[in-house]
Design a protein around this motif. Structure first.
Motif, short mmCIF file in Angstrom:
data_model
loop_
_atom_site.label_atom_id
_atom_site.label_comp_id
_atom_site.label_asym_id
_atom_site.label_seq_id
_atom_site.Cartn_x
_atom_site.Cartn_y
_atom_site.Cartn_z
N PRO A 118 71.43 32.96 12.17
CA PRO A 118 71.06 33.64 13.41
C PRO A 118 71.80 33.02 14.59
O PRO A 118 71.92 31.80 14.68
CB PRO A 118 69.56 33.40 13.52
CG PRO A 118 69.35 32.08 12.84
CD PRO A 118 70.37 32.04 11.73
N VAL A 119 72.33 33.86 15.47
CA VAL A 119 73.08 33.33 16.60
C VAL A 119 72.53 33.76 17.95
O VAL A 119 72.77 33.10 18.96
CB VAL A 119 74.58 33.71 16.52
CG1 VAL A 119 75.25 32.98 15.37
CG2 VAL A 119 74.78 35.20 16.38
N ASN A 120 71.77 34.87 17.98
CA ASN A 120 71.32 35.40 19.27
C ASN A 120 70.22 36.41 19.03
O ASN A 120 70.09 36.96 17.93
CB ASN A 120 72.50 36.06 19.98
CG ASN A 120 72.20 36.36 21.43
OD1 ASN A 120 71.27 35.83 22.01
ND2 ASN A 120 73.00 37.22 22.03
N VAL A 121 69.45 36.69 20.06
CA VAL A 121 68.47 37.77 20.04
C VAL A 121 68.76 38.68 21.21
O VAL A 121 68.97 38.20 22.33
CB VAL A 121 67.02 37.24 20.15
CG1 VAL A 121 66.03 38.39 20.27
CG2 VAL A 121 66.68 36.37 18.95
N ILE A 122 68.81 39.97 20.95
CA ILE A 122 68.99 40.96 22.00
C ILE A 122 67.69 41.74 22.11
O ILE A 122 67.18 42.26 21.11
CB ILE A 122 70.17 41.89 21.71
CG1 ILE A 122 71.46 41.08 21.63
CG2 ILE A 122 70.28 42.98 22.78
CD1 ILE A 122 72.68 41.88 21.23
N LEU A 123 67.15 41.81 23.32
CA LEU A 123 65.89 42.51 23.55
C LEU A 123 66.15 43.95 24.02
O LEU A 123 67.25 44.27 24.46
CB LEU A 123 65.05 41.76 24.59
CG LEU A 123 64.73 40.31 24.25
CD1 LEU A 123 63.97 39.65 25.40
CD2 LEU A 123 63.94 40.21 22.95
N ASN A 124 65.14 44.76 23.94
CA ASN A 124 65.19 46.16 24.40
C ASN A 124 66.30 46.95 23.73
O ASN A 124 67.04 47.69 24.38
CB ASN A 124 65.34 46.22 25.94
CG ASN A 124 64.19 45.51 26.62
OD1 ASN A 124 63.04 45.72 26.28
ND2 ASN A 124 64.51 44.66 27.58
N THR A 125 66.42 46.79 22.42
CA THR A 125 67.40 47.54 21.66
C THR A 125 66.79 47.93 20.32
O THR A 125 65.84 47.31 19.85
CB THR A 125 68.69 46.73 21.43
OG1 THR A 125 69.64 47.56 20.78
CG2 THR A 125 68.44 45.49 20.59
N SER A 126 67.36 48.98 19.72
CA SER A 126 66.88 49.40 18.40
C SER A 126 68.00 49.37 17.37
O SER A 126 67.82 49.79 16.24
CB SER A 126 66.28 50.82 18.49
OG SER A 126 67.25 51.72 18.97
N THR A 127 69.17 48.84 17.76
CA THR A 127 70.30 48.77 16.84
C THR A 127 70.93 47.38 16.89
O THR A 127 70.56 46.55 17.73
CB THR A 127 71.40 49.80 17.23
OG1 THR A 127 72.05 49.34 18.42
CG2 THR A 127 70.82 51.18 17.45
N ASN A 128 71.93 47.16 16.04
CA ASN A 128 72.68 45.90 16.11
C ASN A 128 74.08 46.15 16.70
O ASN A 128 74.98 45.36 16.51
CB ASN A 128 72.75 45.21 14.75
CG ASN A 128 73.49 46.02 13.71
OD1 ASN A 128 74.00 47.10 13.99
ND2 ASN A 128 73.55 45.50 12.50
N ALA A 129 74.22 47.22 17.45
CA ALA A 129 75.52 47.60 18.01
C ALA A 129 76.09 46.52 18.95
O ALA A 129 77.30 46.39 19.06
CB ALA A 129 75.41 48.93 18.76
#
Length: 150
Positions: A118-129
């Motif tokens: 794991p390298v990062n978390v992106i919030l408020n998204t539903s994809t890994n784009a």
């Protein structure tokens, strides 16, 4: 980065769902035993067998958020419940992710297949784009854990 404190990861806990002593919300767990008779065991967070975190307990598997990594139904003496599980990501190491289970692994351990760091978390998204090297989207709870395959 602290992957144990992802905003929105833990849905509200339903009331009167048994299993608090077996699978408390927030506990680090692993699958133990043969695939035909697997049990869920609470383990030390970060220990070699720690592949999952309990994010919620519900009555039946269909009540888990659709984006959890695994659902584990149990029917102990205290009453039936389902443990909803996410991968137990840690910045200290990788997870070796199989079809059914995940275990902790050193990122450079070539004997462990499918190692994800794991390298990062992106919030408020539903994809890994927005993850440069892929990741694990949680479309229902609106976050993605970006990972690097080792």
């Amino acid at each position: 980065m602290d992957f144990s404190q992802i905003p929105g990861q833990f849905p509200p806990q339903a009331l009167n769902v048994p299993g608090e002593s077996i699978a408390p919300v927030g506990a680090c767990v692993s699958f133990e035993g043969p695939s035909t008779n697997t049990t869920l065991k609470v383990v030390d967070c970060g220990s070699p067998n720690n592949g999952y975190t309990v994010i919620q307990r519900v009555s039946t598997p269909d009540q888990c958020p659709a984006d959890v990594a695994q659902k584990f139904y149990m029917n102990p003496d205290e009453g039936q419940f389902t443990a909803c599980l996410d991968y137990a990501w840690s910045s200290a190491d990788c997870l070796s992710i199989g079809k059914v289970s995940a275990v902790r692994a050193k990122c450079d351990d070539v004997t462990r297949p499918n190692r994800e760091k794991p390298v990062n978390v992106i919030l408020n998204t539903s994809t890994n784009a927005d993850c440069p090297t892929g990741g694990f989207p949680h479309a229902v709870r609106k976050f993605t854990v970006c990972t690097e395959t080792q």
